[in-house]
Scaffold this motif. Structure first.
Motif, PDB file in Angstrom:
ATOM      1  N   GLY A  96       0.814  -1.210   0.000  1.00  0.00           N
ATOM      2  CA  GLY A  96       0.000   0.000   0.000  1.00  0.00           C
ATOM      3  C   GLY A  96       0.845   1.256   0.000  1.00  0.00           C
ATOM      4  O   GLY A  96       0.542   2.231  -0.701  1.00  0.00           O
ATOM      5  N   LEU A 111      -5.796   6.478  -1.889  1.00  0.00           N
ATOM      6  CA  LEU A 111      -5.932   5.571  -0.747  1.00  0.00           C
ATOM      7  C   LEU A 111      -6.746   4.334  -1.117  1.00  0.00           C
ATOM      8  O   LEU A 111      -6.357   3.197  -0.801  1.00  0.00           O
ATOM      9  CB  LEU A 111      -6.588   6.300   0.425  1.00  0.00           C
ATOM     10  N   PHE A 162      -4.423   0.726  -1.290  1.00  0.00           N
ATOM     11  CA  PHE A 162      -4.616  -0.345  -0.310  1.00  0.00           C
ATOM     12  C   PHE A 162      -5.611  -1.395  -0.801  1.00  0.00           C
ATOM     13  O   PHE A 162      -5.538  -2.553  -0.382  1.00  0.00           O
ATOM     14  CB  PHE A 162      -5.029   0.246   1.037  1.00  0.00           C
ATOM     15  N   PRO A 198      -3.604   0.191   6.895  1.00  0.00           N
ATOM     16  CA  PRO A 198      -3.508   1.617   6.564  1.00  0.00           C
ATOM     17  C   PRO A 198      -3.344   2.520   7.786  1.00  0.00           C
ATOM     18  O   PRO A 198      -2.769   3.612   7.671  1.00  0.00           O
ATOM     19  CB  PRO A 198      -4.834   1.900   5.846  1.00  0.00           C
ATOM     20  N   TRP A 240      -7.964   8.230   5.986  1.00  0.00           N
ATOM     21  CA  TRP A 240      -7.236   6.975   6.186  1.00  0.00           C
ATOM     22  C   TRP A 240      -8.181   5.839   6.562  1.00  0.00           C
ATOM     23  O   TRP A 240      -7.990   4.694   6.132  1.00  0.00           O
ATOM     24  CB  TRP A 240      -6.172   7.145   7.266  1.00  0.00           C
ATOM     25  N   GLY A 254      -8.634   4.463   3.118  1.00  0.00           N
ATOM     26  CA  GLY A 254      -7.515   3.536   3.293  1.00  0.00           C
ATOM     27  C   GLY A 254      -7.973   2.167   3.769  1.00  0.00           C
ATOM     28  O   GLY A 254      -7.798   1.155   3.082  1.00  0.00           O
TER      29      GLY A 254
END
Length: 319
Positions: free
Chosen positions: A202, A222, A226, A249, A286, A290
């Motif tokens: 990632g 993101l 990932f 992540p 995130w 993510g």
């Protein structure tokens, strides 16, 4: 319900509920999470938005619980994915991070430690949501066995799986989101290696895809980085998807926030320009994009494995 129809129903449930939830939040509910400064990004602890933070946590948990009960024909990973797609509606409404850099006198670690704290709170919320999904699903499988999602590989004889070269699928760690002792009984290295490789992959992909601090670019980078990393790792090293994959992540975010905090920022009016691109990702990004991307990668990969195994099993003589 046959195998192909089960996959179709699951796909429709996850996608329709996830994108519908995202649209509702994006168009109708997003102001509940807006900081006091309308030009500031949704970095709530830095802006003192404790009420908004509480509402965001409540949203993720409530949607997860609702999905666990009503997305009955979807696997737990799909339910968690739909929950994060819903919360992604908040991320998509967030202004760019430069609004925060303009409005605060903080810099370095003083700026990033509240963001790390917010990230960890949201990560803990995600784990709680996953645990709630697992608990509700276990109760549903006992109370309403015909209504709840059933792992299509759970009832397959281990010897048949071995014949088609898919003995890993006989793992007792079926379906759940939270890593369990059962996952380690099959081979303790697999969950750990999968999480580490997803983290590394990632980060490498993020280095390529994250080319600007535009909001759409950040969300895409993101999700893609990932998502692809988790799917590739699970395809190359088949194993049950555990939380070590979809929580990776968060580890990446902490590392990059610490790097951003160490970056030299001139104390000038335009000094904010020197903040690195990876330091302009909000904690919520995130989690929603993510972790959501990693879960999506797991979800897609699991469905691919099942399709391949079902095809192999159908070719066995005397099945």
């Amino acid at each position: 319900m046959n195998y192909h129809r089960m996959h179709l129903v699951e796909k429709l449930q996850v996608q329709v509920s996830g994108f519908a939830g995202m649209a509702i939040v994006y168009f109708a509910l997003w102001r509940l999470f807006e900081p006091a400064n309308p030009h500031a990004p949704f970095v709530l602890l830095v802006a003192g938005g404790l009420r908004q933070m509480f509402l965001l946590v409540a949203l993720i948990i409530a949607v997860a619980a609702f999905g666990a009960a009503f997305l009955a024909k979807s696997r737990p990973h799909g339910v968690l994915l739909a929950s994060l797609l819903t919360a992604l509606g908040v991320s998509l409404r967030s202004p760019m991070m430069r609004g925060l850099f303009w409005s605060t006198s903080r810099s370095g670690i003083a700026l990033y430690w509240p963001m790390i704290a917010e990230l960890l709170i949201l990560a803990a919320t995600l784990v709680v949501a996953a645990a709630i999904i697992d608990i509700i699903r276990k109760k549903m499988s006992r109370a309403l066995p015909n209504a709840a999602w059933v792992d299509p590989l759970a009832g397959v004889d281990a010897q048949k799986l071995a014949k088609v070269g898919e003995s890993w699928a006989a793992s007792p760690a079926h379906g759940g989101l939270i890593i369990s002792k059962a996952a380690f009984k099959v081979g303790s290295w697999r969950p750990l290696a999968a999480g580490a490789l997803t983290l590394a992959g990632g980060l490498v992909l993020l280095r390529v895809t994250l080319q600007s601090s535009d909001r759409g670019q950040i969300i895409f980078a993101l999700l893609a980085s990932f998502g692809i990393a988790a799917m590739a790792v699970n395809q190359l090293m088949p194993a049950r998807c555990t939380m070590l994959i979809w929580i990776s992540p968060v580890i990446a975010a902490v590392l990059l926030y610490l790097l951003a905090a160490a970056a030299p920022i001139p104390a000038t009016a335009n000094g904010w320009i020197n903040y690195p691109v990876y330091g302009r990702i909000t904690p919520l990004d995130w989690i929603t994009a993510g972790c959501g991307g990693a879960i999506a990668g797991c979800w897609i990969s699991a469905r691919m494995h099942e399709s391949r195994i079902a095809e192999k099993l159908s070719e066995l003589p005397g099945r």
